[in-house]
Motif scaffolding. Structure first.
Motif, PDB file in Angstrom:
ATOM      1  N   ASP A 142       0.802  -1.221   0.000  1.00 24.42           N
ATOM      2  CA  ASP A 142       0.000   0.000   0.000  1.00 24.42           C
ATOM      3  C   ASP A 142       0.837   1.273   0.000  1.00 24.42           C
ATOM      4  OD1 ASP A 142       1.059  -0.360   2.506  1.00 24.42           O
ATOM      5  OD2 ASP A 142      -0.754   0.260   3.567  1.00 24.42           O
ATOM      6  N   LYS A 143       2.118   1.177  -0.383  1.00 21.08           N
ATOM      7  CA  LYS A 143       2.936   2.387  -0.417  1.00 21.08           C
ATOM      8  C   LYS A 143       4.022   2.312  -1.472  1.00 21.08           C
ATOM      9  CE  LYS A 143       5.024   0.690   3.804  1.00 21.08           C
ATOM     10  NZ  LYS A 143       5.280   0.968   5.185  1.00 21.08           N
ATOM     11  N   ILE A 144       4.365   3.487  -1.966  1.00 19.14           N
ATOM     12  CA  ILE A 144       5.463   3.675  -2.897  1.00 19.14           C
ATOM     13  C   ILE A 144       6.519   4.424  -2.101  1.00 19.14           C
ATOM     14  CG2 ILE A 144       6.175   4.798  -5.043  1.00 19.14           C
ATOM     15  CD1 ILE A 144       3.098   4.594  -5.831  1.00 19.14           C
ATOM     16  N   VAL A 145       7.696   3.831  -1.976  1.00 19.09           N
ATOM     17  CA  VAL A 145       8.726   4.406  -1.121  1.00 19.09           C
ATOM     18  C   VAL A 145       9.842   4.999  -1.964  1.00 19.09           C
ATOM     19  CG1 VAL A 145      10.409   3.926   0.704  1.00 19.09           C
ATOM     20  CG2 VAL A 145       8.190   2.767   0.722  1.00 19.09           C
ATOM     21  N   ALA A 146      10.223   6.238  -1.635  1.00 16.48           N
ATOM     22  CA  ALA A 146      11.344   6.910  -2.281  1.00 16.48           C
ATOM     23  C   ALA A 146      12.333   7.342  -1.199  1.00 16.48           C
ATOM     24  CB  ALA A 146      10.867   8.118  -3.067  1.00 16.48           C
ATOM     25  N   ILE A 147      13.602   7.052  -1.427  1.00 16.67           N
ATOM     26  CA  ILE A 147      14.664   7.397  -0.480  1.00 16.67           C
ATOM     27  C   ILE A 147      15.584   8.401  -1.161  1.00 16.67           C
ATOM     28  CG2 ILE A 147      16.624   6.480   0.814  1.00 16.67           C
ATOM     29  CD1 ILE A 147      14.473   4.869   1.858  1.00 16.67           C
ATOM     30  N   ILE A 148      15.849   9.499  -0.480  1.00 12.79           N
ATOM     31  CA  ILE A 148      16.731  10.542  -0.999  1.00 12.79           C
ATOM     32  C   ILE A 148      18.070  10.458  -0.271  1.00 12.79           C
ATOM     33  CG2 ILE A 148      17.092  13.039  -1.152  1.00 12.79           C
ATOM     34  CD1 ILE A 148      14.043  13.334  -1.225  1.00 12.79           C
ATOM     35  N   GLY A 149      19.146  10.601  -1.035  1.00 14.48           N
ATOM     36  CA  GLY A 149      20.457  10.768  -0.435  1.00 14.48           C
ATOM     37  C   GLY A 149      21.224   9.503  -0.111  1.00 14.48           C
ATOM     38  N   MET A 150      20.743   8.342  -0.531  1.00 12.15           N
ATOM     39  CA  MET A 150      21.466   7.079  -0.352  1.00 12.15           C
ATOM     40  C   MET A 150      21.704   6.488  -1.726  1.00 12.15           C
ATOM     41  SD  MET A 150      19.857   4.566   2.508  1.00 12.15           S
ATOM     42  CE  MET A 150      19.332   5.264   4.042  1.00 12.15           C
ATOM     43  N   LYS A 151      22.839   5.855  -1.903  1.00  8.48           N
ATOM     44  CA  LYS A 151      23.075   5.151  -3.168  1.00  8.48           C
ATOM     45  C   LYS A 151      22.039   4.047  -3.320  1.00  8.48           C
ATOM     46  CE  LYS A 151      27.923   6.207  -3.579  1.00  8.48           C
ATOM     47  NZ  LYS A 151      27.996   7.022  -4.722  1.00  8.48           N
ATOM     48  N   GLY A 152      21.668   3.722  -4.562  1.00 14.70           N
ATOM     49  CA  GLY A 152      20.603   2.781  -4.867  1.00 14.70           C
ATOM     50  C   GLY A 152      20.609   1.486  -4.079  1.00 14.70           C
ATOM     51  N   PRO A 153      21.689   0.677  -4.131  1.00 16.04           N
ATOM     52  CA  PRO A 153      21.672  -0.610  -3.410  1.00 16.04           C
ATOM     53  C   PRO A 153      21.474  -0.460  -1.900  1.00 16.04           C
ATOM     54  CG  PRO A 153      23.428  -0.593  -5.041  1.00 16.04           C
ATOM     55  CD  PRO A 153      22.873   0.809  -4.980  1.00 16.04           C
ATOM     56  N   LYS A 154      22.102   0.538  -1.313  1.00 16.37           N
ATOM     57  CA  LYS A 154      21.945   0.766   0.125  1.00 16.37           C
ATOM     58  C   LYS A 154      20.504   1.172   0.453  1.00 16.37           C
ATOM     59  CE  LYS A 154      23.890   3.249   4.032  1.00 16.37           C
ATOM     60  NZ  LYS A 154      24.856   4.259   4.477  1.00 16.37           N
ATOM     61  N   ALA A 155      19.902   2.013  -0.381  1.00 15.37           N
ATOM     62  CA  ALA A 155      18.515   2.446  -0.169  1.00 15.37           C
ATOM     63  C   ALA A 155      17.558   1.259  -0.279  1.00 15.37           C
ATOM     64  CB  ALA A 155      18.141   3.530  -1.174  1.00 15.37           C
ATOM     65  N   LEU A 156      17.769   0.410  -1.280  1.00 12.87           N
ATOM     66  CA  LEU A 156      16.892  -0.746  -1.471  1.00 12.87           C
ATOM     67  C   LEU A 156      16.978  -1.695  -0.272  1.00 12.87           C
ATOM     68  CD1 LEU A 156      17.613  -1.334  -5.241  1.00 12.87           C
ATOM     69  CD2 LEU A 156      15.517  -0.397  -4.237  1.00 12.87           C
TER      70      LEU A 156
END
Length: 157
Positions: free
Chosen positions: A131-145
């Motif tokens: 039920d959510k779309i998550v966006a992370i700012i300021g972390m490199k892609g693999p670390k954010a995932l």
């Protein structure tokens, strides 16, 4: 700044419409966003998430987090009706879909130290969910995932 976004497979079309609208408003072409999501990750339960990781401008982020729903890009005039000579539906952006995605969007960024106390506030990374779309700012892609609870889909040999 780097923005990594994960959307459940069920919300991919709506998320693409939001991405196209936000990108177009901020100077990108629809084609740059329409194929920007790939299914490469899953959560612990095996649910598939489509991922996009890109350098987002401060304007893109500001538009995504604005109060109220995203508006139709001014260049999205629709399709020319050859009989009437007027433009109208179908449009490139499904605005209802973009609004649904915007309602599910959670944008997270690292907390800043409190200037008075010098302490960092509690600011956990949101975990993915149906039920959510998550966006992370300021972390490199693999670390954010990894931080949002996603793992690579094992390749079968």
């Amino acid at each position: 700044m780097r923005l990594t976004l994960a959307t459940p497979a069920a919300h991919l079309d709506d998320t693409r419409n939001l991405a196209v609208a936000l990108g177009w408003i901020n100077g990108y072409t629809p084609a740059e966003w329409e194929q920007s999501f790939s299914a490469q990750y899953q959560d612990a339960a095996g649910n598939i998430y489509h991922i996009s990781s890109f350098e987002a401008s401060t304007d893109w982020i500001a538009t995504a987090t604005q109060n109220g729903p995203v508006e139709r890009p001014t260049d999205d005039v629709g399709t020319l009706d050859e009989e009437t000579g007027e433009y109208g539906a179908p449009y490139v952006v499904n605005l209802a879909g973009a609004h649904r995605a915007q309602e599910l969007l959670i944008i997270w960024q690292p907390a800043q130290t409190d200037p008075e106390t010098g302490e960092l506030p509690d600011n956990p990374v949101p975990q993915v969910g149906a039920d959510k779309i998550v966006a992370i700012i300021g972390m490199k892609g693999p670390k954010a995932l990894n931080a949002m609870g996603l793992q690579s889909i094992p390749m079968e040999m």
